[in-house]
Scaffold this active site. Sequence first.
Site, PDB file in Angstrom:
ATOM      1  N   GLN A  42       0.855  -1.079   0.005  1.00 24.62           N
ATOM      2  CA  GLN A  42      -0.051   0.036   0.131  1.00 24.62           C
ATOM      3  C   GLN A  42       0.990   1.264   0.004  1.00 24.62           C
ATOM      4  OE1 GLN A  42       0.337  -1.971   2.341  1.00 24.62           O
ATOM      5  NE2 GLN A  42       0.542  -1.152   4.445  1.00 24.62           N
ATOM      6  N   TYR A  43       2.315   1.022  -0.108  1.00 26.20           N
ATOM      7  CA  TYR A  43       2.941   2.282   0.095  1.00 26.20           C
ATOM      8  C   TYR A  43       3.616   2.444  -1.564  1.00 26.20           C
ATOM      9  CZ  TYR A  43       2.734   1.727   5.065  1.00 26.20           C
ATOM     10  OH  TYR A  43       2.353   1.571   6.435  1.00 26.20           O
ATOM     11  N   HIS A  74      -6.410   8.535  -0.760  1.00 26.29           N
ATOM     12  CA  HIS A  74      -5.333   9.771  -0.507  1.00 26.29           C
ATOM     13  C   HIS A  74      -4.190   9.322  -1.724  1.00 26.29           C
ATOM     14  CE1 HIS A  74      -2.835   7.940   2.515  1.00 26.29           C
ATOM     15  NE2 HIS A  74      -4.011   7.634   2.995  1.00 26.29           N
ATOM     16  N   ARG A  77       1.858  10.090   1.274  1.00 21.38           N
ATOM     17  CA  ARG A  77       1.910  10.788   2.488  1.00 21.38           C
ATOM     18  C   ARG A  77       3.211  10.668   3.004  1.00 21.38           C
ATOM     19  NH1 ARG A  77       1.635   7.093   6.318  1.00 21.38           N
ATOM     20  NH2 ARG A  77       0.041   5.234   6.192  1.00 21.38           N
ATOM     21  N   ARG A 157      -5.251  14.500   5.132  1.00 19.78           N
ATOM     22  CA  ARG A 157      -4.709  14.038   4.018  1.00 19.78           C
ATOM     23  C   ARG A 157      -5.919  13.692   2.791  1.00 19.78           C
ATOM     24  NH1 ARG A 157      -3.287  10.491   7.576  1.00 19.78           N
ATOM     25  NH2 ARG A 157      -3.788   8.270   7.515  1.00 19.78           N
ATOM     26  N   HIS A 353      -9.293   6.107   2.634  1.00 19.40           N
ATOM     27  CA  HIS A 353      -8.114   5.372   2.810  1.00 19.40           C
ATOM     28  C   HIS A 353      -7.973   4.084   2.403  1.00 19.40           C
ATOM     29  CE1 HIS A 353      -7.197   8.400   6.132  1.00 19.40           C
ATOM     30  NE2 HIS A 353      -8.556   8.363   6.300  1.00 19.40           N
TER      31      HIS A 353
END
Length: 459
Positions: A42-43, A74, A77, A157, A353
């Site tokens: 997820q990153y 989003h 971040r 965010r 999210h």
Amino acid sequence: MAIGPFLFSALVLLPVVSAHASCNTVDDGYTCFPHVARNWGQYAPYFSLASQSQISPAVPEGCQITFVQSLSRHGARYPTSSKNKVYKALVQNIQENATAFNGEYTFLKNYTYSFSSDNLTAFGELEMYDSGVKFYNRYESLARFNVPFIRSSGSARVVASSQQFIAGFQATKKNDRHANHAQVGPVINVILEETSSFNNSLDPDTCTRFENSEVGDDAQATFANIFVPAILKRVQTHLPGVTLNINEVIYLMDLCSFDTVAKTTDASQLSPFCDLFSHKEWVQYNYYQSLGKYYGYGGGNPLGPAQGIGFTNELIARLTRTPVHDHTSTNTTLDSQPSTFPLNATLYAEFSHDNGLTPIFFAMGLYNGTKLLSETEVESIEETDGYSAAWSVPFSARAYVEMMTCRGTKEPLVRVLVNDRVVPLRGCDVDHLGRCTREGFVRGLGFARDGGNWGSCFT
Ligand SMILES: *[C@@H]1O[C@H](CO)[C@@H](O)[C@H](O)[C@H]1NC(C)=O
Ligand SMILES: *[C@@H]1O[C@H](CO)[C@@H](O)[C@H](O)[C@H]1NC(C)=O
Ligand SMILES: *[C@@H]1O[C@H](CO)[C@@H](O)[C@H](O)[C@H]1NC(C)=O
Ligand SMILES: *[C@@H]1O[C@H](CO)[C@@H](O)[C@H](O)[C@H]1NC(C)=O
Ligand SMILES: *[C@@H]1O[C@H](CO)[C@@H](O)[C@H](O)[C@H]1NC(C)=O
Ligand SMILES: *[C@@H]1O[C@H](CO)[C@@H](O)[C@H](O)[C@H]1NC(C)=O
Ligand SMILES: *[C@@H]1O[C@H](CO)[C@@H](O)[C@H](O)[C@H]1NC(C)=O
């Protein structure tokens, strides 16, 4: 046909060139270092799966899109504030205790750990702006004359992501001479609070037993204990004097993504943290992150899909233009008013999210073809039937639910694309383009329509 392998080898041979050119593109998202960056769970920054889709993402011939619901995560971040603490402590531990910094670990000696927390990075803003541009371009014939209804989950965010999307959408509309310029630009129509007393269908926080569940953490711990020890041993060899635990090795890997997405506005320079790990280890890390999402928020958690029921029922209401019927995570006050929950819009764009999107995908049955993931061995994307954290909820992920009318059919058809990959619908009579009739699709969503197992949240 013969071009495919050639392009691939050219890509592998030219990382230095792409490191200096912007590789964040509106249509394809982040295309730098795909062999590394698409394995960050997820990153991972958003990347288009159009070329991986077995069904063309193009609008089928003879069809016209009449309705779109988009659902986005989003953009990229900074680390959350709790992660900032543990990452910082890890770097301090290394810098205080290492008696040498060998090989590619040299950079750590003088590395200054300093990140803001929680909010979008500049690159994350760009991703979301581009997402708005892409949405406009993809659905141009509708976007010209319709103002999307926008709803956002409440964290800063996510709200900032909605604003960037709107800016990208509206800037594209301004430049389109065929658009209706008399229309006002989209605004965020509704913000759903992220608190445990607010019914938020984009990011529920009211299902007590789910909130206390540790299924996801347990699955990740099981797999980490298998793949991390070998890495841990090597890291300690390169940093004599330093003792790390399993989680700290995962943190070092996390920093590859967080450092990359914070470093430059287009994430075009890979962080030196990335060089500390092999391709095989990134594949393992990627799978580890999929386990967290699948067992934490998806089909591996008995109450995961329950978190997505509310939104699925809202989607049914919009597709059929009938009032919402739900007793799970929706706010009935908001959903019964046309100003906060219109049923007549053509375009809906909503923002949340990774942990909001994953349950929704599972409540819709999109990954019902995925068998319970192995907690001990990496499964390929073929083995998981197209499911992974990176393929479903990377930074700036976007799913499109499209309704279309087609020559020769009376009932409208529905299909779903997740990051440009057509995910063939389940639970209904699906055609070769992954579509079902609206009626069949809605009938197949019985899990959500009946309230699923939401009742188990409190027992
Ligand atoms: C350095 O290592 C010792 C022994 O493992 C540990 O107690 C200490 O907390 C470490 N320093 C930092 C800054 O973490
Ligand atoms: C780290 O900083 C010191 C002092 O500024 C400098 O002498 C040294 O060359 C730097 N080391 C690396 C690996 O950049
Ligand atoms: C994140 O953004 C919000 C809204 O712009 C702001 O209020 C908050 O201070 C920011 N947080 C950090 C850690 O910068
Ligand atoms: C529902 O939304 C209304 C309007 O925003 C708000 O006042 C109320 O607190 C919400 N209630 C719940 C349970 O979410
Ligand atoms: C919030 O959700 C609960 C079910 O979980 C429901 O009983 C309640 O009526 C809802 N409140 C509002 C304002 O929608
Ligand atoms: C939707 O219906 C409302 C009245 O409930 C009306 O004010 C609005 O203009 C309609 N919107 C569209 C896009 O037709
Ligand atoms: C997906 O699987 C769940 C669990 O078996 C089931 O309840 C649900 O109806 C299925 N959804 C679809 C759309 O087939």
